[in-house]
Design a protein around this motif. Structure first.
Motif, short mmCIF file in Angstrom:
data_model
loop_
_atom_site.label_atom_id
_atom_site.label_comp_id
_atom_site.label_asym_id
_atom_site.label_seq_id
_atom_site.Cartn_x
_atom_site.Cartn_y
_atom_site.Cartn_z
N LEU A 234 -0.05 -0.39 45.40
CA LEU A 234 0.83 0.75 44.88
C LEU A 234 2.14 0.75 45.71
CD1 LEU A 234 -1.93 3.67 44.86
CD2 LEU A 234 -1.18 2.32 42.95
N TYR A 235 2.25 -0.03 46.54
CA TYR A 235 3.63 0.00 47.20
C TYR A 235 4.80 -0.75 46.50
CZ TYR A 235 1.46 2.38 51.19
OH TYR A 235 0.74 3.39 51.79
N SER A 236 4.54 -1.30 45.57
CA SER A 236 5.48 -2.24 45.04
C SER A 236 6.43 -1.76 43.58
CB SER A 236 5.02 -3.61 44.52
OG SER A 236 3.87 -3.44 43.56
N GLU A 237 6.15 -0.29 43.43
CA GLU A 237 6.65 0.36 42.13
C GLU A 237 7.95 0.54 42.48
OE1 GLU A 237 4.60 3.74 40.61
OE2 GLU A 237 2.61 2.69 41.20
N HIS A 238 8.74 0.67 41.33
CA HIS A 238 10.19 0.78 41.18
C HIS A 238 10.48 2.41 40.61
CE1 HIS A 238 14.34 -0.69 41.65
NE2 HIS A 238 14.52 -0.07 40.49
N PHE A 239 11.48 3.09 41.59
CA PHE A 239 11.48 4.64 40.90
C PHE A 239 13.04 4.92 41.49
CE2 PHE A 239 9.30 4.56 45.02
CZ PHE A 239 10.21 5.39 45.86
N LEU A 240 13.30 6.24 40.76
CA LEU A 240 14.55 6.65 40.86
C LEU A 240 14.28 7.90 41.92
CD1 LEU A 240 16.07 6.84 37.29
CD2 LEU A 240 16.87 5.45 39.32
N VAL A 241 15.47 8.02 42.75
CA VAL A 241 15.39 8.97 43.70
C VAL A 241 15.41 10.37 43.36
CG1 VAL A 241 16.24 9.88 46.13
CG2 VAL A 241 16.15 7.41 45.66
N LYS A 242 16.58 10.54 42.66
CA LYS A 242 16.80 12.05 41.78
C LYS A 242 15.74 12.68 41.27
CE LYS A 242 20.74 14.72 39.57
NZ LYS A 242 21.86 14.57 38.86
N PRO A 243 15.01 12.01 40.35
CA PRO A 243 13.95 12.86 39.90
C PRO A 243 12.91 13.51 40.81
CG PRO A 243 14.34 10.74 38.37
CD PRO A 243 15.22 11.05 39.68
N MET A 244 12.72 12.51 41.95
CA MET A 244 11.87 12.74 43.12
C MET A 244 12.36 14.40 43.54
SD MET A 244 9.16 10.88 43.40
CE MET A 244 8.74 9.28 42.78
N VAL A 245 13.53 14.23 43.92
CA VAL A 245 14.21 15.38 44.56
C VAL A 245 14.16 16.50 43.80
CG1 VAL A 245 16.29 16.17 45.53
CG2 VAL A 245 15.65 13.89 46.10
N CYS A 246 14.61 16.52 42.44
CA CYS A 246 14.33 17.41 41.55
C CYS A 246 12.96 18.17 41.38
CB CYS A 246 15.14 17.18 39.92
SG CYS A 246 16.75 16.76 40.27
N ARG A 247 12.06 17.34 41.31
CA ARG A 247 10.72 17.68 41.14
C ARG A 247 10.39 18.69 42.49
NH1 ARG A 247 5.66 13.40 41.12
NH2 ARG A 247 4.00 14.96 41.62
N ALA A 248 10.81 17.88 43.69
CA ALA A 248 10.48 18.71 45.01
C ALA A 248 11.00 19.98 44.91
CB ALA A 248 10.86 17.81 45.97
#
Length: 369
Positions: A234-248
């Motif tokens: 599970l540690y090899s996924e590629h994701f954007l930072v901003k959607p994580m921040v907005c969700r938090a």
């Protein structure tokens, strides 16, 4: 030459086995021509004839006397002494080299069992330990000396580690199912209740239950992530930072209810991260939660800055909050939501870095990747 000097000083009664001459004609034939030249007083050396001659004045003051020292035998003895010294030196050097080689051999034989034990331990895979590995590490193979005692201690330690790893795997597997199941049931019940005709008070209570359930789900995911020995890919996924921040921010915004605090999100780079998205979201959510919980009414804004390699979450601190944030150990888990210490562990586990900077004006948490 020193012996000749002593003999010249004792003339006309030399105490050594030397020959003295009162006139030139009595000298050896090879020295007569030289003596007639009236040489200076002192010591003279004739290498060809292998003779040393001392010229001394006589007591009567008439002419000179000569003390002749034949050094041929002495030089021969000196040459023999030199060869003897060379022989002794060679023997001592040979014995020293043999002693050194024997010492190295003995040392290697003494260290060999330790080196063998080290290689055996290094080749053991704790995740896939087999019976052959157990036989290779058995203390009985290394005797009853100190190496055997060390092998026995390592054998016991490896057994304990293997048992611990097995317990950890069983626990995480069971906890992953047993803890998530009731959360899933509660979430389903909440969705059914939302479809009912509820009063305003019931809606507010249901919102609190939903938030508590979400927090519990996040907490479970976080602790399972920290406890799990492997990442299961599970540690090899590629994701954007901003959607994580907005969700938090959306999940934790209820903490700002009743506070006149503005949240300013500044996305400077739009970065993407390779890693574990759930672990990253847990870390970001905890930082946002801490900032929202400690934000004071009218003291803002809370600034969240997204850069190419880091995320910065900062909020102002009043004098009454300085004692909490200005502690000697800012990474303590006391009073900081799920704990900045846990965020630190998540970052270390995933190759990220975390720092907390506190000054008189604000608290700034920085997450770098």
């Amino acid at each position: 030459m020193h012996q000749l000097q002593r003999a010249a000083e004792s003339y006309p009664s030399p105490t050594m086995n030397l020959r003295g001459y009162d006139d030139v004609d009595s000298l050896p034939e090879s020295l007569r021509g030289w003596a007639k030249t009236n040489p200076n007083e002192g010591l003279h050396e004739f290498q060809t004839e292998e003779l040393h001659v001392a010229v001394v004045p006589t007591d009567t003051g008439q002419g000179q006397a000569f003390v002749v020292f034949d050094v041929a035998g002495i030089e021969a003895a000196s040459s023999e002494d030199w060869w003897l010294l060379l022989l002794i030196t060679g023997v001592v050097g040979t014995l020293g080299a043999l002693g050194f080689g024997l010492g190295v051999l003995v040392m290697r034989r003494a260290v060999a069992p330790v080196a063998q034990l080290a290689r055996v331990v290094a080749d053991i895979d704790l995740d896939q330990r087999s019976g052959a590995d157990h036989k290779r590490i058995e203390s009985s193979r290394f005797g009853d000396d100190e190496v055997g005692v060390l092998a026995a201690a390592i054998e016991k330690t490896l057994d304990r580690i293997s048992e611990f790893v097995e317990r950890e795997r069983n626990f995480t597997a069971a906890a992953s199912h047993e803890l998530r199941t009731p959360i899933t049931v509660i979430t389903g019940a909440i969705e059914l209740l939302e479809q009912s005709d509820l009063s305003a008070d019931d809606v507010r209570a249901l919102d609190r239950v939903r938030r508590a359930t979400l927090d519990m789900r996040t907490t479970i995911e976080m602790f399972l992530s920290l406890a799990r020995e492997t990442d299961d890919g599970l540690y090899s996924e590629h994701f954007l930072v901003k959607p994580m921040v907005c969700r938090a921010i959306d999940q934790q915004r209820h903490l700002l209810n009743g506070k006149s605090v503005y949240v300013d999100v500044d996305d400077l780079a739009g970065p993407e991260v390779d890693g574990h998205p759930q672990a990253f979201f847990i870390a970001v959510s905890n930082l946002v939660r801490n900032a929202f919980e400690h934000a004071l009414d009218g003291q803002g804004p809370i600034t969240i800055t997204i850069k190419e390699r880091e995320l910065l979450v900062a909020n102002q601190v009043s004098s009454c909050a300085d004692g909490r944030y200005g502690a000697a150990e800012p990474l303590s888990s006391d009073g900081y939501g799920l704990g900045l210490g846990i965020v630190q562990r998540l970052c270390e586990r995933n190759g990220w870095s975390f720092s907390l900077n506190v000054d008189d004006a604000r608290v700034a948490a920085c997450l770098s990747w």
